[in-house]
Design an enzyme around this catalytic site. Structure first.
Site, PDB file in Angstrom:
ATOM      1  N   GLU A  78       4.409   2.149  15.178  1.00  0.00           N
ATOM      2  CA  GLU A  78       5.189   1.917  13.958  1.00  0.00           C
ATOM      3  C   GLU A  78       4.268   1.632  12.781  1.00  0.00           C
ATOM      4  O   GLU A  78       4.447   2.170  11.698  1.00  0.00           O
ATOM      5  CB  GLU A  78       6.164   0.759  14.169  1.00  0.00           C
ATOM      6  CG  GLU A  78       6.960   0.374  12.952  1.00  0.00           C
ATOM      7  CD  GLU A  78       7.942   1.451  12.491  1.00  0.00           C
ATOM      8  OE1 GLU A  78       8.311   1.439  11.301  1.00  0.00           O
ATOM      9  OE2 GLU A  78       8.348   2.307  13.300  1.00  0.00           O
ATOM     10  N   GLY A  98     -10.402   1.793  12.337  1.00  0.00           N
ATOM     11  CA  GLY A  98      -9.188   2.523  12.702  1.00  0.00           C
ATOM     12  C   GLY A  98      -9.388   3.285  13.994  1.00  0.00           C
ATOM     13  O   GLY A  98      -8.514   3.312  14.866  1.00  0.00           O
ATOM     14  N   GLY A 100     -13.049   2.428   6.333  1.00  0.00           N
ATOM     15  CA  GLY A 100     -14.211   3.298   6.269  1.00  0.00           C
ATOM     16  C   GLY A 100     -15.361   2.876   7.163  1.00  0.00           C
ATOM     17  O   GLY A 100     -16.466   3.397   7.039  1.00  0.00           O
ATOM     18  N   ILE A 124       0.044   0.709  11.648  1.00  0.00           N
ATOM     19  CA  ILE A 124      -1.378   0.402  11.809  1.00  0.00           C
ATOM     20  C   ILE A 124      -1.864   0.055  10.419  1.00  0.00           C
ATOM     21  O   ILE A 124      -1.533   0.739   9.442  1.00  0.00           O
ATOM     22  CB  ILE A 124      -2.167   1.577  12.426  1.00  0.00           C
ATOM     23  CG1 ILE A 124      -3.643   1.198  12.579  1.00  0.00           C
ATOM     24  CG2 ILE A 124      -1.974   2.855  11.652  1.00  0.00           C
ATOM     25  CD1 ILE A 124      -4.476   2.239  13.323  1.00  0.00           C
ATOM     26  N   TYR A 125      -2.619  -1.017  10.319  1.00  0.00           N
ATOM     27  CA  TYR A 125      -3.065  -1.454   9.004  1.00  0.00           C
ATOM     28  C   TYR A 125      -4.418  -2.143   9.136  1.00  0.00           C
ATOM     29  O   TYR A 125      -4.619  -2.967  10.027  1.00  0.00           O
ATOM     30  CB  TYR A 125      -2.053  -2.427   8.387  1.00  0.00           C
ATOM     31  CG  TYR A 125      -2.476  -2.967   7.047  1.00  0.00           C
ATOM     32  CD1 TYR A 125      -2.418  -2.175   5.912  1.00  0.00           C
ATOM     33  CD2 TYR A 125      -2.947  -4.261   6.920  1.00  0.00           C
ATOM     34  CE1 TYR A 125      -2.826  -2.658   4.682  1.00  0.00           C
ATOM     35  CE2 TYR A 125      -3.349  -4.762   5.689  1.00  0.00           C
ATOM     36  CZ  TYR A 125      -3.288  -3.956   4.575  1.00  0.00           C
ATOM     37  OH  TYR A 125      -3.697  -4.437   3.353  1.00  0.00           O
ATOM     38  N   TYR A 159       0.833  -1.204   0.000  1.00  0.00           N
ATOM     39  CA  TYR A 159       0.000   0.000   0.000  1.00  0.00           C
ATOM     40  C   TYR A 159       0.868   1.255   0.000  1.00  0.00           C
ATOM     41  O   TYR A 159       0.563   2.230  -0.685  1.00  0.00           O
ATOM     42  CB  TYR A 159      -0.926  -0.009   1.221  1.00  0.00           C
ATOM     43  CG  TYR A 159      -1.642   1.299   1.450  1.00  0.00           C
ATOM     44  CD1 TYR A 159      -2.719   1.676   0.644  1.00  0.00           C
ATOM     45  CD2 TYR A 159      -1.249   2.173   2.459  1.00  0.00           C
ATOM     46  CE1 TYR A 159      -3.377   2.876   0.835  1.00  0.00           C
ATOM     47  CE2 TYR A 159      -1.890   3.377   2.655  1.00  0.00           C
ATOM     48  CZ  TYR A 159      -2.960   3.725   1.845  1.00  0.00           C
ATOM     49  OH  TYR A 159      -3.597   4.925   2.036  1.00  0.00           O
ATOM     50  N   GLY A 179     -14.935   2.637  10.688  1.00  0.00           N
ATOM     51  CA  GLY A 179     -14.670   3.018  12.075  1.00  0.00           C
ATOM     52  C   GLY A 179     -13.697   2.110  12.804  1.00  0.00           C
ATOM     53  O   GLY A 179     -13.457   2.294  13.998  1.00  0.00           O
ATOM     54  N   TYR A 231      -5.624  10.687  11.160  1.00  0.00           N
ATOM     55  CA  TYR A 231      -4.846  10.953  12.375  1.00  0.00           C
ATOM     56  C   TYR A 231      -5.228  12.300  12.982  1.00  0.00           C
ATOM     57  O   TYR A 231      -5.357  12.427  14.204  1.00  0.00           O
ATOM     58  CB  TYR A 231      -3.344  10.911  12.098  1.00  0.00           C
ATOM     59  CG  TYR A 231      -2.856   9.561  11.620  1.00  0.00           C
ATOM     60  CD1 TYR A 231      -3.356   8.378  12.156  1.00  0.00           C
ATOM     61  CD2 TYR A 231      -1.893   9.461  10.624  1.00  0.00           C
ATOM     62  CE1 TYR A 231      -2.919   7.136  11.711  1.00  0.00           C
ATOM     63  CE2 TYR A 231      -1.445   8.221  10.180  1.00  0.00           C
ATOM     64  CZ  TYR A 231      -1.967   7.068  10.724  1.00  0.00           C
ATOM     65  OH  TYR A 231      -1.525   5.855  10.288  1.00  0.00           O
TER      66      TYR A 231
END
Length: 161
Positions: free
Chosen positions: A86, A100, A96, A88-89, A29, A98, A134
């Site tokens: 380090e 994350g 999309g 987040i995936y 990605y 929520g 973020y």
């Protein structure tokens, strides 16, 4: 998809292939696949034998859909440890929804429980969706700071100076 079905669990040594798979997906990605030199053996040593970092998975209906890899850093100004995120995936098909935000809630709970003074991370300049996310979580870019990196191939020459 119901974000209330999202749960978390820490990685175990048996999860090393899955951790490496998520790392490779993230690298793809980020257009950095050629930079991944991590191996299962190296992850086993660093994550589980030397405990240099921690990993937890986000699970939707008991299936891993993403992960976070983090470790402690330290702020001399605060006199306290912090968490450094380090990686987040979340797999693309689950973005999309929520999830994350739920991962950040989990990281914030860990940081609070451990008495950390802050949570820090880096983000690629071109990754506007992540930057926006973020910021929505309260992160503030430190525009007056520049990241400097010394790679392991330079260590010997520094020692010999």
């Amino acid at each position: 998809m119901n974000k209330n079905n999202l749960t978390f669990r820490y990685a175990t040594v048996d999860d090393i292939p899955l951790v490496l798979s998520f790392i490779k997906e993230l690298a793809e990605y980020e257009k950095m696949s050629e930079d991944v030199i991590a191996t299962e053996d190296l992850l086993r040593e660093m994550l589980f034998e030397k405990k240099r970092a921690e990993v937890f998975f986000a699970l939707l209906d008991e299936s891993e859909i993403g992960f976070a890899l983090f470790f402690h850093n330290f702020s001399t100004f605060l006199g306290r440890a912090g968490l450094y995120l380090e990686d987040i995936y979340i797999q693309p098909q689950y973005r999309g929804n929520g999830y994350g935000k739920q991962i950040f809630k989990e990281l914030s709970s860990i940081a609070l429980e451990r008495g950390c003074g802050r949570l820090e991370l880096l983000c690629l300049d071109w990754n506007q969706p992540s930057i926006d996310f973020y910021k929505s979580m309260g992160a503030e870019p430190l525009n007056e700071w520049t990241v400097h990196r010394i790679t392991s191939d330079k260590f010997k020459s520094i020692i010999e100076k």
